[in-house]
Design an enzyme around this catalytic site. Structure first.
Site, PDB file in Angstrom:
ATOM      1  N   CYS A  91       0.931  -0.893  -0.250  1.00  0.00           N
ATOM      2  CA  CYS A  91      -0.641   0.182  -0.169  1.00  0.00           C
ATOM      3  C   CYS A  91       0.853   1.082   0.243  1.00  0.00           C
ATOM      4  O   CYS A  91       1.983   1.404   0.929  1.00  0.00           O
ATOM      5  CB  CYS A  91      -0.868  -0.330   1.112  1.00  0.00           C
ATOM      6  SG  CYS A  91      -2.138   1.435   1.327  1.00  0.00           S
ATOM      7  N   HIS A 133      -9.335  -3.692  -1.819  1.00  0.00           N
ATOM      8  CA  HIS A 133      -7.875  -2.694  -1.442  1.00  0.00           C
ATOM      9  C   HIS A 133      -8.606  -1.273  -1.089  1.00  0.00           C
ATOM     10  O   HIS A 133      -8.665  -1.036  -0.252  1.00  0.00           O
ATOM     11  CB  HIS A 133      -6.922  -3.000  -2.366  1.00  0.00           C
ATOM     12  CG  HIS A 133      -5.563  -2.597  -1.403  1.00  0.00           C
ATOM     13  ND1 HIS A 133      -4.306  -2.948  -0.715  1.00  0.00           N
ATOM     14  CD2 HIS A 133      -5.414  -1.713  -1.156  1.00  0.00           C
ATOM     15  CE1 HIS A 133      -4.067  -2.233  -0.053  1.00  0.00           C
ATOM     16  NE2 HIS A 133      -4.648  -1.056  -0.508  1.00  0.00           N
ATOM     17  N   GLU A 134      -8.953  -0.845  -2.607  1.00  0.00           N
ATOM     18  CA  GLU A 134      -9.521   0.824  -1.941  1.00  0.00           C
ATOM     19  C   GLU A 134     -10.520   0.888  -1.019  1.00  0.00           C
ATOM     20  O   GLU A 134     -10.921   2.282  -0.964  1.00  0.00           O
ATOM     21  CB  GLU A 134      -9.177   1.445  -3.328  1.00  0.00           C
ATOM     22  CG  GLU A 134      -7.878   1.474  -4.292  1.00  0.00           C
ATOM     23  CD  GLU A 134      -6.676   1.495  -3.892  1.00  0.00           C
ATOM     24  OE1 GLU A 134      -6.578   2.560  -2.440  1.00  0.00           O
ATOM     25  OE2 GLU A 134      -5.675   0.986  -3.979  1.00  0.00           O
ATOM     26  N   HIS A 137      -9.673   1.070   2.110  1.00  0.00           N
ATOM     27  CA  HIS A 137     -10.032   2.829   2.352  1.00  0.00           C
ATOM     28  C   HIS A 137     -10.924   3.456   2.692  1.00  0.00           C
ATOM     29  O   HIS A 137     -10.619   4.438   3.991  1.00  0.00           O
ATOM     30  CB  HIS A 137      -8.493   3.493   1.663  1.00  0.00           C
ATOM     31  CG  HIS A 137      -7.489   2.904   1.978  1.00  0.00           C
ATOM     32  ND1 HIS A 137      -6.467   3.164   2.168  1.00  0.00           N
ATOM     33  CD2 HIS A 137      -6.501   1.927   0.703  1.00  0.00           C
ATOM     34  CE1 HIS A 137      -5.259   2.972   2.180  1.00  0.00           C
ATOM     35  NE2 HIS A 137      -5.037   1.626   1.031  1.00  0.00           N
TER      36      HIS A 137
END
Length: 158
Positions: A91, A133-134, A137
């Protein structure tokens, strides 16, 4: 008013632990500017994906690169996930670290593009993993919270 696009944020920055808000006007000029800024930050740092909170903007916007093209997903929502996989990930906000994370190789996502058009699309393989993954966030979740650290590539042996 929310800040639109600052410097890359790193682990320990509180903005990375906050939940992003929905974008009310996906086609607004400010969102287009934010996306262009995110692409520049991603390219400058050698990344393949970025979420708006990583540049200090608490909005549900992610970008990722696949086959030399950037995609933007505004207000992404997962509709289905299939084919579980363990993924080794890094990341930009945790430089030099790698984590094993449980992901899915096939996902269906609903999202808006920067023209304000809503789409539902299937993503398979790396794009699916990057999107998941994003999207973490956007929920204030970093790899250090969701994965198992397996490597610190910034540490050099003597």
């Amino acid at each position: 008013m929310l800040a639109l696009g600052g410097a890359l944020r790193y682990n320990g920055d509180l903005v990375l632990t906050k939940t992003a808000k929905k974008v009310t006007q996906p086609a607004h000029t400010n969102i287009h500017t934010l996306i262009q800024h995110m692409i520049k930050v991603c390219e400058k740092n050698g990344g393949i994906g970025l979420a708006a909170p990583q540049v200090g903007t608490l909005l549900q916007v992610i970008i990722f690169k696949h086959k030399d093209r950037y995609y933007e997903l505004i207000n992404p929502k997962i509709h289905s996930m299939q084919e579980p996989i363990e993924s080794l990930e890094g990341c930009l906000s945790l430089p030099g670290e790698q984590y094993m994370v449980n992901r899915f190789k096939l996902i269906e996502v609903g999202f808006y593009n920067q023209q304000g058009k809503h789409t539902r699309q299937f993503f398979h393989g790396n794009p699916a993993i990057i999107i998941l993954h994003e999207m973490d966030h956007l929920k204030g979740i970093t790899l250090s919270m969701s994965g198992k650290k397996v490597k610190d590539v910034s540490t050099k042996e003597i």
